[in-house]
Design an enzyme around this catalytic site. Structure first.
Site, PDB file in Angstrom:
ATOM      1  N   THR A 198       0.880  -1.329   0.231  1.00 35.88           N
ATOM      2  CA  THR A 198       0.313   0.241  -0.040  1.00 35.88           C
ATOM      3  C   THR A 198       0.457   1.184  -0.457  1.00 35.88           C
ATOM      4  OG1 THR A 198      -1.704  -1.186   1.544  1.00 35.88           O
ATOM      5  CG2 THR A 198      -1.556   1.186   1.337  1.00 35.88           C
ATOM      6  N   GLU A 234      10.340  -3.853  -2.146  1.00 36.74           N
ATOM      7  CA  GLU A 234      10.156  -5.068  -1.772  1.00 36.74           C
ATOM      8  C   GLU A 234      11.491  -6.202  -3.382  1.00 36.74           C
ATOM      9  OE1 GLU A 234       6.463  -6.647  -1.161  1.00 36.74           O
ATOM     10  OE2 GLU A 234       6.313  -5.621   1.554  1.00 36.74           O
ATOM     11  N   ASN A 292       6.817 -12.728  -0.371  1.00 37.81           N
ATOM     12  CA  ASN A 292       5.604 -12.523   0.047  1.00 37.81           C
ATOM     13  C   ASN A 292       4.798 -13.176  -0.019  1.00 37.81           C
ATOM     14  OD1 ASN A 292       4.048  -9.225  -0.574  1.00 37.81           O
ATOM     15  ND2 ASN A 292       5.833  -9.561  -1.665  1.00 37.81           N
ATOM     16  N   THR A 314      -1.891 -13.522   5.490  1.00 37.23           N
ATOM     17  CA  THR A 314      -2.916 -12.452   5.714  1.00 37.23           C
ATOM     18  C   THR A 314      -3.193 -13.270   7.365  1.00 37.23           C
ATOM     19  OG1 THR A 314      -3.565 -12.939   3.779  1.00 37.23           O
ATOM     20  CG2 THR A 314      -5.274 -12.201   5.595  1.00 37.23           C
TER      21      THR A 314
END
Lengths: 225, 224
Positions: free
Chosen positions: B1, B88, B219, B224
């Protein structure tokens, strides 16, 4: 890991040391706009973050003009919806603050998430109302709300609202305060992103100032409107 | 984000603040890509409290408005570049400049398509002067009418000010000096220049990074 040495975690903004190659991008001083202050506090939005500030507050000492652009993703997070409505309702006038938490995005959290974002804004407003001798302009919230981090989880809203006064009382205009706030909004970032600048305008003799902080390292292809 | 907060003590009316921010964001935060994923939370806010005094900026045709737009856009570009620098897993900071387009939107769509191509990004990570992948991405940019293969040229522009390395000129491949290409690709900063035409046209600039093993590691680890 050998190739770029960028092991990252979500939980704690500022936890990792800034890589040597990135240190040159972190300012050691700055010149900041008059009447704005920055503060931060440790909430522990992610339970694993036991030490580092993850709540940032940027505030103007007087009501100011405010504008924002937002993601055009159709699954807009609760703070996006709440802030957009707030700015529209106030026509961008009388804004006092931006409150930001990292560690949880408050995205795809339904009506409860909307209520949490509203609560974050209202709790921040209360700090100003107290300092303004109980005076409120009667036009609703004056705070821009932002969240970043994990999608699909509810905010620990009580923990956040408990610490908003701490961030408020930490407000200051020193370089360290601005840098701490920039660090508090980080997620997988390896360094805080803060810039400041002075400038002049053709029809005036005043010197003006700009400060900006940003965060982001992944899920980055903005298309904001 | 992506989140951004900008504050100034210049006096700017709310209506002008909105257009100033929108204009600055088009050429800065909306011109970067790390992994091609648009977040649910992206927000950039601009506050102006007028604490430094002076005449309010309330006319979008005034010289002050024009000057403010220039200052704000340059500042926003510098902030947006910091985000790309921290992409990243990124090992490279890549500027994509597309010139000679029929419109700014065309140029930006081509630049954005190149910036999102996993094959271009992995080639950059592998230090491979793979102009074929750049050209391929240029060719499938959606809604762009101004790409004509016979007029398209691709170069690498070193950041040390030395001469560009031409890879493709008007649709014809150049004999590439592989040693020089390798040297340019060793550098952390690199510019890809795509000329859609030799004629004067519109230009767009986009910033992106390469795509490394580390991105997958970061990632793939995330839950989550």
């Amino acid at each position: 890991h050998r190739t770029v040495n960028q092991i990252r975690t979500y939980a704690a903004p500022g936890e990792g040391a800034i890589p040597a190659s990135k240190k040159k991008y972190v300012p050691t001083s700055g010149t900041y706009p008059l009447g704005f202050r920055a503060g931060s506090a440790h909430v522990g939005v992610k339970a694993s973050n036991t030490r580092f500030d993850d709540l940032a507050l940027i505030a103007s000492q007087s009501p100011c003009s405010g504008a924002a652009v937002f993601t055009t993703n159709k699954f807009q997070a609760a703070p996006v919806t709440v802030t957009r409505h707030m700015l529209k309702r106030r026509s961008g006038k009388g804004i006092r603050a931006v409150v930001v938490n990292s560690g949880c995005a408050n995205a795809v959290t339904g009506k409860g998430g909307i209520e949490d974002a509203i609560t974050m804004g209202k709790s921040t407003d209360q700090c100003f109302i107290k300092d303004d001798n109980g005076e409120d302009d009667g036009e609703g919230s004056r705070t821009i709300v932002m969240s970043t981090g994990v999608i699909g989880q509810r905010l620990p809203i009580q923990k956040i609202t408990d610490k908003i006064p701490t961030a408020y009382y930490n407000l200051s205009n020193t370089h360290d305060h601005w840098l701490s706030a920039a660090r508090a909004i980080c997620t997988t970032d390896t360094f805080p992103k803060l810039l400041s600048r002075s400038f002049t305008l053709p029809s005036s003799t005043e010197t003006y100032h700009l400060v900006g902080m940003t965060k982001g390292a992944g899920m980055i292809h903005p298309n904001m409107a | 984000t992506l989140l951004g907060i900008l504050c100034t003590d210049a006096p700017i009316a709310p209506k002008q603040l909105r257009t100033l921010l929108a204009s600055a964001v088009t050429k800065s935060f909306n011109s970067i890509s790390i992994d091609g994923d648009t977040s649910t939370n992206d927000t950039v806010a601009l506050l102006a409290n007028g604490a430094a005094g002076g005449k309010p900026i309330d006319d979008k045709y005034s010289t002050d408005y024009g000057a403010m737009r220039e200052v704000l856009t340059e500042f926003a570009i510098d902030l947006a570049k910091l985000v790309v620098r921290d992409g990243e897993g990124a090992t490279k900071f890549v500027t994509i400049r597309v010139t000679g387009a029929a419109s700014y939107d065309d140029a930006k769509r081509v630049a954005s398509t190149i910036a999102r191509s996993p094959l271009v990004k992995t080639a950059l990570y592998g230090k491979d002067a793979n102009w074929g992948r750049i050209l391929c991405a240029t060719g499938y940019a959606e809604g762009v009418s101004s790409v004509i293969p016979e007029q398209t040229s691709v170069s690498f522009v070193p950041t040390d000010g030395s001469e560009e390395l031409k890879l493709l000129v008007k649709g014809e491949p150049e004999a590439v000096d592989e040693e020089r290409a390798a040297k340019i690709l060793e550098s952390e900063d690199l510019e890809i220049l795509v000329r859609l035409s030799e004629k004067e046209g519109e230009e767009a600039v986009y910033w992106t990074c390469d795509f490394s093993h580390e991105y997958v590691t970061i990632n793939g680890d995330y839950r989550t």
